[in-house]
Design a protein around this motif. Structure first.
Motif, PDB file in Angstrom:
ATOM      1  N   GLY A   1     -20.548  -8.982   0.517  1.00 26.89           N
ATOM      2  CA  GLY A   1     -21.205  -9.901  -0.397  1.00 26.89           C
ATOM      3  C   GLY A   1     -20.493  -9.969  -1.731  1.00 26.89           C
ATOM      4  N   ARG A   2     -21.267  -9.936  -2.817  1.00 26.74           N
ATOM      5  CA  ARG A   2     -20.697 -10.079  -4.155  1.00 26.74           C
ATOM      6  C   ARG A   2     -19.819  -8.897  -4.554  1.00 26.74           C
ATOM      7  NH1 ARG A   2     -26.010 -10.234  -7.800  1.00 26.74           N
ATOM      8  NH2 ARG A   2     -26.583 -11.642  -6.079  1.00 26.74           N
ATOM      9  N   TRP A   3     -19.953  -7.781  -3.857  1.00 31.11           N
ATOM     10  CA  TRP A   3     -19.134  -6.604  -4.179  1.00 31.11           C
ATOM     11  C   TRP A   3     -17.752  -6.668  -3.540  1.00 31.11           C
ATOM     12  CZ3 TRP A   3     -20.433  -3.281  -7.853  1.00 31.11           C
ATOM     13  CH2 TRP A   3     -21.769  -3.206  -8.235  1.00 31.11           C
ATOM     14  N   GLY A   4     -17.499  -7.664  -2.722  1.00 27.70           N
ATOM     15  CA  GLY A   4     -16.243  -7.733  -1.992  1.00 27.70           C
ATOM     16  C   GLY A   4     -15.017  -7.694  -2.881  1.00 27.70           C
ATOM     17  N   ILE A   5     -14.983  -8.519  -3.933  1.00 29.46           N
ATOM     18  CA  ILE A   5     -13.807  -8.587  -4.796  1.00 29.46           C
ATOM     19  C   ILE A   5     -13.588  -7.276  -5.538  1.00 29.46           C
ATOM     20  CG2 ILE A   5     -15.132  -9.595  -6.702  1.00 29.46           C
ATOM     21  CD1 ILE A   5     -11.505 -10.475  -5.814  1.00 29.46           C
ATOM     22  N   VAL A   6     -14.673  -6.633  -5.980  1.00 28.64           N
ATOM     23  CA  VAL A   6     -14.563  -5.358  -6.707  1.00 28.64           C
ATOM     24  C   VAL A   6     -14.003  -4.273  -5.807  1.00 28.64           C
ATOM     25  CG1 VAL A   6     -15.843  -3.569  -7.941  1.00 28.64           C
ATOM     26  CG2 VAL A   6     -16.468  -5.972  -8.232  1.00 28.64           C
ATOM     27  N   VAL A   7     -14.558  -4.166  -4.608  1.00 30.15           N
ATOM     28  CA  VAL A   7     -14.087  -3.161  -3.659  1.00 30.15           C
ATOM     29  C   VAL A   7     -12.639  -3.436  -3.267  1.00 30.15           C
ATOM     30  CG1 VAL A   7     -14.400  -2.242  -1.330  1.00 30.15           C
ATOM     31  CG2 VAL A   7     -16.390  -2.666  -2.777  1.00 30.15           C
ATOM     32  N   ASN A   8     -12.289  -4.697  -3.077  1.00 28.76           N
ATOM     33  CA  ASN A   8     -10.936  -5.081  -2.701  1.00 28.76           C
ATOM     34  C   ASN A   8      -9.913  -4.646  -3.760  1.00 28.76           C
ATOM     35  OD1 ASN A   8      -9.867  -8.014  -0.840  1.00 28.76           O
ATOM     36  ND2 ASN A   8      -8.679  -6.244  -1.478  1.00 28.76           N
ATOM     37  N   VAL A   9     -10.217  -4.907  -5.030  1.00 33.33           N
ATOM     38  CA  VAL A   9      -9.310  -4.524  -6.122  1.00 33.33           C
ATOM     39  C   VAL A   9      -9.197  -3.008  -6.211  1.00 33.33           C
ATOM     40  CG1 VAL A   9      -8.993  -4.539  -8.626  1.00 33.33           C
ATOM     41  CG2 VAL A   9      -9.685  -6.638  -7.449  1.00 33.33           C
ATOM     42  N   ALA A  10     -10.331  -2.305  -6.102  1.00 32.11           N
ATOM     43  CA  ALA A  10     -10.323  -0.844  -6.182  1.00 32.11           C
ATOM     44  C   ALA A  10      -9.530  -0.239  -5.024  1.00 32.11           C
ATOM     45  CB  ALA A  10     -11.747  -0.307  -6.180  1.00 32.11           C
ATOM     46  N   ALA A  11      -9.685  -0.793  -3.831  1.00 30.04           N
ATOM     47  CA  ALA A  11      -8.952  -0.295  -2.669  1.00 30.04           C
ATOM     48  C   ALA A  11      -7.454  -0.491  -2.841  1.00 30.04           C
ATOM     49  CB  ALA A  11      -9.433  -1.001  -1.403  1.00 30.04           C
ATOM     50  N   LEU A  12      -7.055  -1.634  -3.406  1.00 33.24           N
ATOM     51  CA  LEU A  12      -5.633  -1.888  -3.633  1.00 33.24           C
ATOM     52  C   LEU A  12      -5.075  -0.915  -4.661  1.00 33.24           C
ATOM     53  CD1 LEU A  12      -3.165  -3.656  -3.050  1.00 33.24           C
ATOM     54  CD2 LEU A  12      -3.915  -5.186  -4.874  1.00 33.24           C
ATOM     55  N   GLY A  13      -5.817  -0.669  -5.744  1.00 30.58           N
ATOM     56  CA  GLY A  13      -5.361   0.281  -6.747  1.00 30.58           C
ATOM     57  C   GLY A  13      -5.204   1.671  -6.172  1.00 30.58           C
ATOM     58  N   TYR A  14      -6.182   2.102  -5.390  1.00 31.35           N
ATOM     59  CA  TYR A  14      -6.081   3.422  -4.755  1.00 31.35           C
ATOM     60  C   TYR A  14      -4.865   3.497  -3.829  1.00 31.35           C
ATOM     61  CZ  TYR A  14      -6.453   6.591  -0.869  1.00 31.35           C
ATOM     62  OH  TYR A  14      -6.130   7.499   0.090  1.00 31.35           O
ATOM     63  N   GLY A  15      -4.687   2.470  -2.997  1.00 39.08           N
ATOM     64  CA  GLY A  15      -3.604   2.490  -2.033  1.00 39.08           C
ATOM     65  C   GLY A  15      -2.234   2.542  -2.681  1.00 39.08           C
ATOM     66  N   LEU A  16      -2.052   1.802  -3.762  1.00 38.57           N
ATOM     67  CA  LEU A  16      -0.766   1.826  -4.464  1.00 38.57           C
ATOM     68  C   LEU A  16      -0.501   3.211  -5.050  1.00 38.57           C
ATOM     69  CD1 LEU A  16      -0.873  -1.666  -6.234  1.00 38.57           C
ATOM     70  CD2 LEU A  16       0.426  -1.014  -4.203  1.00 38.57           C
ATOM     71  N   LEU A  17      -1.548   3.853  -5.579  1.00 36.29           N
ATOM     72  CA  LEU A  17      -1.398   5.221  -6.083  1.00 36.29           C
ATOM     73  C   LEU A  17      -1.019   6.167  -4.948  1.00 36.29           C
ATOM     74  CD1 LEU A  17      -1.651   7.408  -8.259  1.00 36.29           C
ATOM     75  CD2 LEU A  17      -4.107   7.516  -7.752  1.00 36.29           C
ATOM     76  N   GLY A  18      -1.665   5.996  -3.803  1.00 32.21           N
ATOM     77  CA  GLY A  18      -1.330   6.827  -2.658  1.00 32.21           C
ATOM     78  C   GLY A  18       0.110   6.652  -2.221  1.00 32.21           C
ATOM     79  N   MET A  19       0.626   5.423  -2.254  1.00 32.61           N
ATOM     80  CA  MET A  19       2.013   5.183  -1.882  1.00 32.61           C
ATOM     81  C   MET A  19       2.973   5.857  -2.850  1.00 32.61           C
ATOM     82  SD  MET A  19       1.966   1.175  -0.650  1.00 32.61           S
ATOM     83  CE  MET A  19       3.752   1.190  -0.384  1.00 32.61           C
ATOM     84  N   VAL A  20       2.631   5.828  -4.133  1.00 33.80           N
ATOM     85  CA  VAL A  20       3.475   6.497  -5.128  1.00 33.80           C
ATOM     86  C   VAL A  20       3.529   8.005  -4.851  1.00 33.80           C
ATOM     87  CG1 VAL A  20       3.666   7.129  -7.569  1.00 33.80           C
ATOM     88  CG2 VAL A  20       3.128   4.770  -6.923  1.00 33.80           C
ATOM     89  N   LEU A  21       2.373   8.604  -4.565  1.00 31.16           N
ATOM     90  CA  LEU A  21       2.325  10.036  -4.291  1.00 31.16           C
ATOM     91  C   LEU A  21       3.108  10.387  -3.032  1.00 31.16           C
ATOM     92  CD1 LEU A  21      -1.425  10.797  -5.123  1.00 31.16           C
ATOM     93  CD2 LEU A  21       0.586  11.367  -6.498  1.00 31.16           C
TER      94      LEU A  21
END
Length: 536
Positions: free
Chosen positions: A444-464
């Protein structure tokens, strides 16, 4: 105008499916087959994987028991007890990714998962590269899981009371890995029912190995204080911050495999609802189980300093021997071996389904061969055989270069995270273009927020994961092996993509996520109006 004629306008494929006289497979509902037809494909698999079997498949792929016993010594030797916090940190991040995946798979419950999702969310070229990266990841996953099992097999059949935990020789590692792979391949050839059964057995084995043994260790065999999880010291780094960052591998290597729930979407009844739930259960239950197992083993370790210093690199059998004796240790090792078998089987299944899906759209060399389904057991047999060729070759490579196993595993995880983030990025891009997921399960309305947060986490994971390992004395290639391996594989894929242009040969159904979402909404509205809302 009839209901069927209306549906032909709003959901092309559904009416054609009905008109052709085809019927769903023996374990497939008409509704599931019609949804698949609306997405442009014919039902070929048997839908025999229930919600719990699907959850079991993802759980044994993630395999907290296998992950903890494989990474326990590495985590403690790198950063001590606080390494456990990475299980929670990564678990939260991957749960966000699982939520994004859940929305996408609910709209596109198709075999081949990641490839099918990004093809609709972006385009064929982007999908080809995503699938190439992910296939490389899973192929090496089969390799590393089979090879990591060798020490446990050696301890099970060769360990003694005086030396319960023994390391396999390079030759033993080669033959054990080959035997594991061939056995799992044979089991997979017997179809979805066998895969589901062994996944359930693996799930039961995991829970027995974690819950029963964990409780026993915590209640009766505590030799260390819980304060060890707060003591910040390291024998491998000058500064603890660096040690703690290096220990991120404990969580990053553990939390993957939940996407396998979606790779077999065409073998799951009511996939639009059940697969998102299975993914979320996989991450949540797997994370809690991993924390529980890590705590139990750490507090029960009779010689914790030896593990912290890196002297004892295979401490689990010794911990079990001192706690539950020889017979108990053998039983737990047998349970662990069952988890390894289920894990390899689930990886083989996931890889074969994405190759099949790739080939079905004529986007893979030898498409006609790899898109075939066996008549008796309804499995993509040729694809299943193909995804095991590279692991066998890698077994031989590791035989001649025993130290390369951890390097292979490092590349595997970086490639996996990259493929995940390609999906998350494609979903975010489509959201910004106006896409509203039309599956049975959405944020629902949380989709965009979760999507952005997931992308930020994933990029950090790739750096590590790409961060250099070792110290200044370590060879340059060894320090950067994960990133170098990823860049080499990516370059090979890009060269093929740009020269062969496989997307030009694609026979995949047309329609991006926006168009399909509107089509599915129209289809849902039609079903509601013709049934009085009972099937909405």
């Amino acid at each position: 105008m009839s209901a069927t004629e209306n549906e032909a306008q709003t959901a092309p494929g559904t009416a054609q499916f009905r008109a052709s006289g085809r019927t769903a497979g023996p374990a497939s509902s008409t509704e599931d087959a019609e949804l698949l037809a609306a997405l442009g494909y014919e039902q070929k698999f048997d839908r025999k994987v229930s919600l719990w079997a699907n959850f079991a498949l993802g759980f044994v792929y993630l395999s907290p028991l296998v992950g903890v016993v494989s990474l326990f010594a590495v985590g403690l030797a790198t950063a001590g007890g606080p390494a456990i916090f990475w299980i929670g940190l990564v678990g939260i991040g991957q749960f966000l990714v699982a939520l994004v995946f859940g929305e996408v798979v609910s709209q596109f419950p198709l075999a081949g998962g990641l490839y099918q999702w990004v093809r609709r969310l972006w385009n064929g070229r982007y999908a080809w590269f995503t699938a190439w990266t992910y296939i490389c990841c899973i192929t090496i996953g089969i390799t590393s899981t089979a090879l990591f099992s060798s020490d446990f097999v050696a301890s099970l059949f060769g360990g003694t009371a005086d030396q319960p935990g023994i390391s396999s020789t390079p030759a033993e590692r080669l033959w054990i890995a080959l035997g594991m792979t061939v056995f799992c391949l044979i089991c997979n050839c017997f179809g979805t029912r066998t895969l589901a059964l062994i996944s359930k057995i693996g799930l039961a084995a995991e829970l027995i190995g974690i819950v029963l043994v964990g409780f026993y260790l915590l209640i009766f065999e505590r030799h260390n204080s819980v304060s060890i999880f707060l003591e910040t010291s390291s024998s491998t780094h000058d500064h603890y911050f660096g040690a703690f960052i290096a220990a991120s591998l404990v969580g990053l290597f553990l939390f993957y495999g939940f996407e396998a729930c979606g790779e077999i979407a065409e073998e799951v009844p009511n996939p639009a609802r059940s697969i998102p739930r299975a993914m979320q259960l996989t991450v949540a239950v797997g994370g809690l189980a991993a924390v529980f197992a890590f705590i139990g083993y750490a507090l029960a370790a009779p010689d914790l300093p030896a593990i912290l210093s890196g002297e004892d690199s295979n401490p689990i059998p010794s911990i079990l021997q001192s706690s539950i004796g020889t017979v108990g240790t053998k039983l737990v090792l047998l349970v662990t071996l069952t988890s390894f078998v289920a894990g390899v089987m689930s990886q083989q299944a996931a890889a074969s389904r994405i190759v099949f899906s790739f080939a079905r759209d004529n986007m893979f060399p030898g498409a006609r061969l790899f898109s075939r389904i066996s008549r008796r057991h309804r499995v993509p047999l040729n694809a299943l055989l193909a995804v095991n060729i590279a692991p066998v070759l890698l077994f031989v490579f590791v035989y001649y270069s025993p130290d390369s196993l951890t390097k292979i595993a490092a590349f595997q995880m970086l490639a996996g995270y990259a493929a995940f983030m390609m999906v998350v990025l494609a979903a975010l891009r489509m959201r910004l273009k106006g896409w509203r997921p039309a599956g049975a399960w959405t944020l629902g309305r949380w989709g965009i927020v979760v999507n952005v947060a997931a992308l930020g986490y994933g990029l950090l994971g790739m750096v590590l994961l790409a961060w250099p390992t070792g110290d200044s004395a370590t060879a340059f290639v060894d320090r950067w092996i994960a990133l170098i391996g990823f860049l080499v594989v990516s370059a090979v894929g890009l060269v093929y993509l740009l020269t062969a242009k496989p997307e030009r040969n694609s026979t995949a159904p047309e329609g991006d996520a926006l168009e399909v979402a509107e089509r599915l909404r129209s289809r849902a509205a039609l079903i509601t109006s013709t049934t009085g809302g009972t099937n909405a």
